[in-house]
Write a protein that holds these residues in place. Structure first.
Motif, PDB file in Angstrom:
ATOM      1  N   PHE A  46       0.833  -1.211   0.000  1.00  9.65           N
ATOM      2  CA  PHE A  46       0.000   0.000   0.000  1.00  9.65           C
ATOM      3  C   PHE A  46       0.867   1.261   0.000  1.00  9.65           C
ATOM      4  CE2 PHE A  46      -1.981   3.351   2.602  1.00  9.65           C
ATOM      5  CZ  PHE A  46      -3.091   3.627   1.816  1.00  9.65           C
ATOM      6  N   PHE A  47       1.893   1.291   0.872  1.00  2.00           N
ATOM      7  CA  PHE A  47       2.765   2.462   0.926  1.00  2.00           C
ATOM      8  C   PHE A  47       3.514   2.651  -0.384  1.00  2.00           C
ATOM      9  CE2 PHE A  47       2.475   2.339   5.641  1.00  2.00           C
ATOM     10  CZ  PHE A  47       2.251   3.691   5.849  1.00  2.00           C
ATOM     11  N   ILE A  48       3.984   1.558  -0.991  1.00  7.04           N
ATOM     12  CA  ILE A  48       4.702   1.659  -2.262  1.00  7.04           C
ATOM     13  C   ILE A  48       3.797   2.213  -3.359  1.00  7.04           C
ATOM     14  CG2 ILE A  48       5.818   0.307  -4.082  1.00  7.04           C
ATOM     15  CD1 ILE A  48       6.905  -1.527  -1.864  1.00  7.04           C
ATOM     16  N   LEU A  49       2.563   1.743  -3.387  1.00  2.51           N
ATOM     17  CA  LEU A  49       1.611   2.250  -4.387  1.00  2.51           C
ATOM     18  C   LEU A  49       1.332   3.734  -4.176  1.00  2.51           C
ATOM     19  CD1 LEU A  49      -0.937  -0.725  -4.566  1.00  2.51           C
ATOM     20  CD2 LEU A  49       0.801  -0.093  -6.257  1.00  2.51           C
ATOM     21  N   ILE A  50       1.186   4.134  -2.907  1.00  2.00           N
ATOM     22  CA  ILE A  50       0.951   5.551  -2.599  1.00  2.00           C
ATOM     23  C   ILE A  50       2.132   6.398  -3.065  1.00  2.00           C
ATOM     24  CG2 ILE A  50       0.740   7.229  -0.720  1.00  2.00           C
ATOM     25  CD1 ILE A  50      -1.839   5.793  -1.286  1.00  2.00           C
ATOM     26  N   MET A  51       3.359   5.903  -2.810  1.00  3.49           N
ATOM     27  CA  MET A  51       4.547   6.665  -3.215  1.00  3.49           C
ATOM     28  C   MET A  51       4.653   6.756  -4.733  1.00  3.49           C
ATOM     29  SD  MET A  51       7.560   5.829  -0.424  1.00  3.49           S
ATOM     30  CE  MET A  51       7.349   4.053  -0.366  1.00  3.49           C
ATOM     31  N   LEU A  52       4.317   5.691  -5.455  1.00  6.27           N
ATOM     32  CA  LEU A  52       4.340   5.730  -6.917  1.00  6.27           C
ATOM     33  C   LEU A  52       3.306   6.718  -7.448  1.00  6.27           C
ATOM     34  CD1 LEU A  52       4.737   1.922  -7.745  1.00  6.27           C
ATOM     35  CD2 LEU A  52       6.462   3.717  -7.993  1.00  6.27           C
ATOM     36  N   ILE A  94       5.626  10.635   3.342  1.00  6.99           N
ATOM     37  CA  ILE A  94       5.214   9.221   3.357  1.00  6.99           C
ATOM     38  C   ILE A  94       6.371   8.300   3.741  1.00  6.99           C
ATOM     39  CG2 ILE A  94       4.305   7.336   1.940  1.00  6.99           C
ATOM     40  CD1 ILE A  94       2.273   9.458   2.551  1.00  6.99           C
ATOM     41  N   ILE A  95       7.585   8.668   3.341  1.00  3.78           N
ATOM     42  CA  ILE A  95       8.743   7.797   3.601  1.00  3.78           C
ATOM     43  C   ILE A  95       8.935   7.504   5.092  1.00  3.78           C
ATOM     44  CG2 ILE A  95      11.268   7.665   3.484  1.00  3.78           C
ATOM     45  CD1 ILE A  95      11.132   8.951   0.742  1.00  3.78           C
ATOM     46  N   PRO A  96       8.844   8.520   5.997  1.00  4.31           N
ATOM     47  CA  PRO A  96       8.973   8.197   7.436  1.00  4.31           C
ATOM     48  C   PRO A  96       7.921   7.204   7.915  1.00  4.31           C
ATOM     49  CG  PRO A  96       9.212  10.549   7.087  1.00  4.31           C
ATOM     50  CD  PRO A  96       8.758   9.982   5.791  1.00  4.31           C
ATOM     51  N   LEU A  97       6.679   7.357   7.455  1.00  2.95           N
ATOM     52  CA  LEU A  97       5.632   6.410   7.842  1.00  2.95           C
ATOM     53  C   LEU A  97       5.947   5.010   7.323  1.00  2.95           C
ATOM     54  CD1 LEU A  97       2.446   8.593   7.154  1.00  2.95           C
ATOM     55  CD2 LEU A  97       3.533   8.105   9.362  1.00  2.95           C
ATOM     56  N   PHE A  98       6.471   4.945   6.106  1.00  5.18           N
ATOM     57  CA  PHE A  98       6.842   3.654   5.519  1.00  5.18           C
ATOM     58  C   PHE A  98       7.960   2.998   6.336  1.00  5.18           C
ATOM     59  CE2 PHE A  98       9.593   1.266   2.537  1.00  5.18           C
ATOM     60  CZ  PHE A  98       8.705   0.256   2.209  1.00  5.18           C
ATOM     61  N   LEU A  99       8.956   3.775   6.734  1.00  5.23           N
ATOM     62  CA  LEU A  99      10.066   3.233   7.530  1.00  5.23           C
ATOM     63  C   LEU A  99       9.589   2.765   8.906  1.00  5.23           C
ATOM     64  CD1 LEU A  99      12.904   5.789   6.654  1.00  5.23           C
ATOM     65  CD2 LEU A  99      12.582   3.467   5.775  1.00  5.23           C
ATOM     66  N   ILE A 100       8.664   3.499   9.499  1.00  3.88           N
ATOM     67  CA  ILE A 100       8.094   3.083  10.794  1.00  3.88           C
ATOM     68  C   ILE A 100       7.347   1.766  10.651  1.00  3.88           C
ATOM     69  CG2 ILE A 100       6.378   3.658  12.548  1.00  3.88           C
ATOM     70  CD1 ILE A 100       7.134   6.607  12.141  1.00  3.88           C
ATOM     71  N   GLU A 101       6.568   1.667   9.568  1.00  2.00           N
ATOM     72  CA  GLU A 101       5.812   0.431   9.330  1.00  2.00           C
ATOM     73  C   GLU A 101       6.750  -0.752   9.120  1.00  2.00           C
ATOM     74  OE1 GLU A 101       3.422  -2.556   6.999  1.00  2.00           O
ATOM     75  OE2 GLU A 101       5.271  -1.529   6.460  1.00  2.00           O
ATOM     76  N   VAL A 102       7.829  -0.540   8.382  1.00  2.00           N
ATOM     77  CA  VAL A 102       8.799  -1.609   8.133  1.00  2.00           C
ATOM     78  C   VAL A 102       9.492  -2.027   9.433  1.00  2.00           C
ATOM     79  CG1 VAL A 102      10.983  -2.170   6.993  1.00  2.00           C
ATOM     80  CG2 VAL A 102       9.175  -1.008   5.713  1.00  2.00           C
ATOM     81  N   THR A 103       9.888  -1.039  10.248  1.00  2.00           N
ATOM     82  CA  THR A 103      10.609  -1.326  11.494  1.00  2.00           C
ATOM     83  C   THR A 103       9.740  -2.090  12.487  1.00  2.00           C
ATOM     84  OG1 THR A 103      11.893   0.704  11.197  1.00  2.00           O
ATOM     85  CG2 THR A 103      11.924  -0.307  13.376  1.00  2.00           C
ATOM     86  N   ILE A 104       8.528  -1.587  12.729  1.00  2.00           N
ATOM     87  CA  ILE A 104       7.622  -2.272  13.658  1.00  2.00           C
ATOM     88  C   ILE A 104       7.180  -3.615  13.079  1.00  2.00           C
ATOM     89  CG2 ILE A 104       5.381  -2.142  14.812  1.00  2.00           C
ATOM     90  CD1 ILE A 104       5.720   0.846  15.005  1.00  2.00           C
TER      91      ILE A 104
END
Length: 466
Positions: free
Chosen positions: A331-337, A350-360
């Motif tokens: 979902f995050f990748i599609l949003i970024m594209l 969006i990138i910080p939210l994506f990194l948080i999602e990946v880390t958690i």
């Protein structure tokens, strides 16, 4: 010559691994010495047990079956482990090209072999420790303490009859390793041996799959009721029955165990009845003021695992989380594209939210996270179903955790315990502090514990906060 160098490297790594990591996971330190003593005194009987060539009395049949099962498992896993370490240097010598000079090849060889060995030891250490501990408990110690378990009267013995099948199995065990070792030496120069090796591998995998499909599950008649065995447990039987009633647990067997390690454990028997085992060592450990309260809270914790069916649900929770995290990342990748095509400036938000999602998500997708969640939830449930002062329980476990401080071990063992070993229990300090603060489990604690694990890893406290 380079293969000999590989074996020397393997021996060195195995000695380091055994001395600083594996030995800390074993319940008995001198397994090899004690096993040689058992083999010297009872070797002939053990061989007869393995090959099943002795008439067994009904009252001793269960002991023989348990010993044979444990020995078969030990031999099978041990053989795979030995084959890996015998054949690894030869395979690697074949794979690594030799056109870059002998010195360059030696360096590449040593580095690659180290990665292979460390990866194998990292993957198999816990499994090896479990197998060796089962062998210690179910075979070695019982035979040392009670040799009569495997002794049979001369009148009940029958002569050994070497059928073709038994002779084939015996010869296979005897000559398999040398034959494989000799064959592997030809792999680098003889193509036909490569084809034979591939064919043998296919046959083994296909045969193993066929056996697994044919294997039938053993089911027994399910018994209803709460069973408490042992005089030491009779005085709390009513409390155990009451806790089971509050959790709607209709089947349970609570018994004492001869296990030497501290604690209580739950397992599911073949008839699907949960069984709570309390070690005698644990009972001796809690001989103090508030022993009854400590024992009841500990049993209540195990009943929590039964109530949540953690033995089957932990892996399901992990799989669901992996799916959810994967969908979130997509979902995050599609949003970024989409933003890259419409408004690239917003991607930075969006990138910080994506990194948080990946880390958690990385933490929550690990089975250790869900095993720890299971422990925390069972702790909380025990507080709700037990009548007693919970501070007696938390004080005892805090004091006990000080005696088992991981920092008293060597550096390699500390690193293994913190980052590699899949220990299901979070830090006892963390667990007891949460019990003192909260009596119920809240949904937001899933996120909180994931953040706590991230904090532990950043601050060099590993996955468990030890």
């Amino acid at each position: 010559m380079i293969v000999i160098l590989g074996y020397i490297e393997e021996i060195a790594l195995l000695l380091i691994w055994y001395k600083y990591i594996l030995v800390n996971e074993l319940k008995r330190k001198h397994i090899l010495k004690d096993s040689l003593g058992v083999l010297y005194n009872h070797g002939q009987t053990i061989i007869r047990i393995i090959f099943g060539i002795r008439e067994i009395e009904d009252e001793k049949k269960e002991n023989f079956i348990r010993i044979k099962k444990c020995l078969d498992n030990l031999f099978f896993e041990g053989s795979l482990f030995i084959v890996y370490f015998l054949m690894g240097p030869i395979f690697l010598n074949i794979v690594i090209p030799s056109n870059e000079g002998k010195i360059a090849k030696c360096i590449i060889y040593i580095v690659f072999l180290s990665f292979l060995l460390i990866g194998k030891l990292k993957e198999d250490t816990q499994k090896i420790a479990i197998i060796l501990n089962e062998y210690t408990e179910n075979v070695m110690i019982p035979i040392i303490q009670k040799p009569e378990l495997i002794q049979i009267a001369k009148s009940n013995e029958i002569p050994v009859r070497w059928t073709k099948q038994k002779a084939f199995v015996f010869l296979g065990y005897l000559f398999l390793m040398p034959i494989m070792f000799i064959a592997m030496n030809y792999l680098s120069v003889r193509k036909e041996f490569q084809y034979i090796a591939v064919l043998v591998l296919v046959v083994i995998v296909a045969g193993d799959t066929f056996v697994l499909k044919k294997r039938k599950k053993i089911t027994r008649e399910r018994k209803d009721g709460i069973i408490v065995n042992g005089i030491e447990l009779e005085f709390i039987k009513d409390e155990i029955v009451n806790m089971c009633y509050r959790l709607n647990i209709q089947n349970l067997e609570c018994k004492l165990s001869e296990r030497s390690e501290v604690g209580v454990q739950t397992k599911i028997k073949e008839d699907n009845v949960p069984q709570v085992e309390i070690s005698n060592y644990f009972l001796n450990l809690i001989c103090r003021d508030g022993a009854k309260t400590i024992l009841l809270f500990t049993i209540g914790h195990e009943l929590g695992h039964i109530y949540y069916k953690d033995w089957i649900n932990i892996k399901k929770r992990m799989k669901r989380t992996n799916l959810i995290v994967l969908l979130g990342q997509v979902f995050f990748i599609l949003i970024m594209l989409l933003l890259a095509a419409v408004c690239p400036q917003l991607i930075i938000w969006i990138i910080p939210l994506f990194l948080i999602e990946v880390t958690i998500g990385h933490v929550m997708c690990d089975i250790r996270y869900w095993e720890q969640i299971a422990e925390l939830r069972a702790d909380r449930l025990s507080i709700q179903i037990c009548n007693g002062n919970k501070r007696v329980f938390t004080k005892f476990w805090k004091e006990n955790s000080k005696r088992n401080d991981i920092n008293k071990t060597n550096i390699l063992s500390q690193f293994y315990r913190k980052y590699i070993k899949q220990e299901a229990h979070p830090s006892m300090y963390r667990r007891m502090e949460l019990l003192e603060k909260r009596e119920k489990w809240f949904w937001w604690e899933y996120i909180e514990h994931a953040l706590v694990i991230i904090k532990w890893r950043v601050s060099n406290h590993g996955w468990n906060g030890v």
